[in-house]
Design a protein around this motif. Structure first.
Motif, short mmCIF file in Angstrom:
data_model
loop_
_atom_site.label_atom_id
_atom_site.label_comp_id
_atom_site.label_asym_id
_atom_site.label_seq_id
_atom_site.Cartn_x
_atom_site.Cartn_y
_atom_site.Cartn_z
N GLN A 46 0.83 -1.21 0.00
CA GLN A 46 0.00 0.00 0.00
C GLN A 46 0.87 1.26 0.00
OE1 GLN A 46 -2.48 0.20 3.46
NE2 GLN A 46 -3.46 2.12 2.88
N ASP A 47 0.54 2.20 -0.87
CA ASP A 47 1.28 3.46 -0.93
C ASP A 47 0.68 4.43 0.08
OD1 ASP A 47 2.79 5.64 -1.50
OD2 ASP A 47 2.09 5.91 -3.55
N ALA A 48 1.08 4.28 1.33
CA ALA A 48 0.55 5.12 2.39
C ALA A 48 1.58 5.16 3.51
CB ALA A 48 -0.77 4.56 2.91
N PRO A 49 1.59 6.24 4.29
CA PRO A 49 2.48 6.27 5.45
C PRO A 49 2.01 5.30 6.52
CG PRO A 49 1.08 8.21 5.42
CD PRO A 49 0.82 7.48 4.13
N PHE A 50 2.94 4.86 7.33
CA PHE A 50 2.59 4.10 8.52
C PHE A 50 2.87 5.01 9.71
CE2 PHE A 50 3.55 1.54 12.23
CZ PHE A 50 2.48 0.65 12.25
N THR A 51 1.84 5.28 10.48
CA THR A 51 1.97 6.20 11.60
C THR A 51 1.50 5.53 12.87
OG1 THR A 51 1.55 8.08 10.12
CG2 THR A 51 1.36 8.48 12.49
N GLY A 52 2.44 5.16 13.70
CA GLY A 52 2.12 4.57 14.99
C GLY A 52 2.56 5.47 16.12
N THR A 53 2.44 4.97 17.31
CA THR A 53 2.91 5.72 18.47
C THR A 53 4.43 5.71 18.54
OG1 THR A 53 0.90 5.14 19.68
CG2 THR A 53 2.79 5.88 20.99
N TYR A 54 5.04 4.59 18.14
CA TYR A 54 6.48 4.41 18.29
C TYR A 54 7.23 4.40 16.96
CZ TYR A 54 4.71 2.81 22.79
OH TYR A 54 4.05 2.74 23.99
N TYR A 55 6.56 4.01 15.89
CA TYR A 55 7.23 3.86 14.60
C TYR A 55 6.49 4.63 13.52
CZ TYR A 55 9.18 -0.10 17.18
OH TYR A 55 9.78 -0.89 18.13
N HIS A 56 7.28 5.20 12.59
CA HIS A 56 6.70 6.02 11.52
C HIS A 56 7.45 5.72 10.22
CE1 HIS A 56 4.66 8.41 14.62
NE2 HIS A 56 5.80 8.28 15.30
N LEU A 57 6.73 5.39 9.17
CA LEU A 57 7.28 5.21 7.84
C LEU A 57 6.61 6.19 6.90
CD1 LEU A 57 7.18 1.29 7.59
CD2 LEU A 57 9.02 2.72 8.51
N SER A 58 7.36 6.82 6.02
CA SER A 58 6.75 7.80 5.11
C SER A 58 5.85 7.13 4.09
CB SER A 58 7.83 8.62 4.40
OG SER A 58 8.62 7.78 3.57
N SER A 59 6.17 5.87 3.72
CA SER A 59 5.34 5.13 2.77
C SER A 59 5.72 3.66 2.83
CB SER A 59 5.51 5.64 1.34
OG SER A 59 4.81 4.81 0.43
N THR A 60 4.76 2.79 2.54
CA THR A 60 5.04 1.36 2.47
C THR A 60 4.84 0.85 1.04
OG1 THR A 60 2.78 0.95 3.22
CG2 THR A 60 4.53 0.88 4.88
N VAL A 61 4.90 1.75 0.06
CA VAL A 61 4.72 1.34 -1.32
C VAL A 61 5.83 0.37 -1.73
CG1 VAL A 61 6.06 3.26 -2.26
CG2 VAL A 61 4.28 2.19 -3.67
N GLY A 62 5.50 -0.58 -2.59
CA GLY A 62 6.49 -1.52 -3.08
C GLY A 62 5.89 -2.89 -3.28
N THR A 63 6.65 -3.76 -3.93
CA THR A 63 6.20 -5.13 -4.18
C THR A 63 7.01 -6.08 -3.32
OG1 THR A 63 5.67 -4.57 -6.47
CG2 THR A 63 5.87 -6.91 -5.94
N PRO A 64 6.39 -6.76 -2.38
CA PRO A 64 7.14 -7.70 -1.54
C PRO A 64 7.70 -8.85 -2.36
CG PRO A 64 5.00 -7.15 -0.57
CD PRO A 64 4.99 -6.64 -1.98
N PHE A 65 8.74 -9.49 -1.82
CA PHE A 65 9.41 -10.59 -2.51
C PHE A 65 8.85 -11.96 -2.13
CE2 PHE A 65 13.25 -7.64 -2.05
CZ PHE A 65 13.07 -7.10 -3.31
#
Length: 305
Positions: free
Chosen positions: A160-179
């Motif tokens: 999914q092309d979206a940020p991950f926003t948690g209390t402890y961890y933050h990613l700007s985006s999770t876009v991509g194709t897993p292996f």
């Protein structure tokens, strides 16, 4: 029922592991019909701080371990069928997004044999964390962080092309194709025993590691609680595989110990799909496990299956 093996990756000045020795253990375990190769995920531990490293006279100040995930990748190249996992990786040991990517890569390169195996990091690891420059938050926070890591894995695996926003961890985006090869994703293995951990298991785990093959009353209580949590979530309890680390001796005086066999059969009746045993050092004992023990346990029916 299945039998897995925890492979020792401790190395000391008197006992220096080699890649060929580890590969030989993995190849023999696969040929013998062991289901899983597992290894402890530690970097280095002081013997006095841990419950499972024997204290020896003139022992080194710290006990060193091969790094677990790179060792699993090495062994993936020397095997073709056996499953590969840590037992388990504390979520404080590596940045979670990197750990998820590592498991994703191992699953791809091993042709679908990896677990994403996670725990909330044990309290005895404080010294190890401090020496490695890692933070070890309080236990309650570690469990909360573990849940965020599980949610992060699901989002990263979705591409999914979206940020991950948690209390402890933050990613700007999770876009991509897993292996990964396994579907819908590499199995999530969670180890623990407290009620908070069991609730996470009911919600997220494909496999759970509970107990050490003893104190059956406590193990039954944990399984009952896990079942209750699954019922509340309307998730089939039977969908979760159960494994336990069986630490008691299986071979005595050159023969399979009937007491140990009865205990293992009882574990199967309780619903455990797999027992994990320690790597054995002498060839005669390994041959007995390969020729008699593994085929015998593979023929044991699991309750509820």
């Amino acid at each position: 029922m299945r039998v897995g093996m925890q492979v020792g990756t401790i190395t000391t000045p008197r006992h220096r592991l080699t890649g060929e020795a580890l590969a030989r253990v993995a190849e023999q375990a696969e040929q013998a019909g062991f289901s899983t190769l597992a290894m402890a995920d530690h970097f280095s531990l002081r013997p006095e701080s841990t419950p499972f490293i024997p204290r020896e006279e003139n022992a080194p100040v710290v006990t060193e371990f091969f790094e677990a995930w790179s060792t699993l990748a090495f062994l993936a190249a020397r095997t073709s069928r056996i499953k590969l996992t840590t037992l388990v990786s504390g979520i404080t040991m590596r940045y979670p997004a990197v750990l998820i990517k590592t498991a994703d890569t191992l699953d791809a390169l091993s042709n679908g044999r990896a677990y994403l195996s996670l725990g909330a990091s044990p309290d005895f690891g404080l010294d190890e964390h401090q020496r490695m420059g890692l933070s070890l938050p309080p236990a309650g926070e570690r469990v909360a962080r573990l849940e965020e890591v599980l949610l992060m894995a699901m989002q990263m695996w979705s591409g999914q092309d979206a940020p991950f926003t948690g209390t402890y961890y933050h990613l700007s985006s999770t876009v991509g194709t897993p292996f990964f090869v396994q579907q819908p994703h590499p199995p999530i293995l969670i180890a623990g025993h407290g009620n908070k951990m069991l609730r996470l298991m009911a919600c997220y785990a494909d496999v759970v590691s509970i107990g050490f093959g003893r104190d059956f009353d406590a193990m039954r209580e944990r399984l009952t609680y896990l079942r209750e949590q699954c019922e509340q979530l309307q998730r089939p309890y039977e969908a979760i595989q159960k494994t336990t680390f069986f630490t008691l001796p299986i071979v005595r005086d050159g023969r399979l110990d009937p007491v140990a066999l009865d205990m293992i059969r009882e574990l199967a009746e309780m619903g455990f799909d797999e027992i994990m045993i320690r790597q054995v050092s002498d060839e005669a004992t390994f041959d007995l496990l390969a020729s008699e023990f593994v085929p015998l346990i593979n023929g044991v029916s699991v309750g509820g299956r």
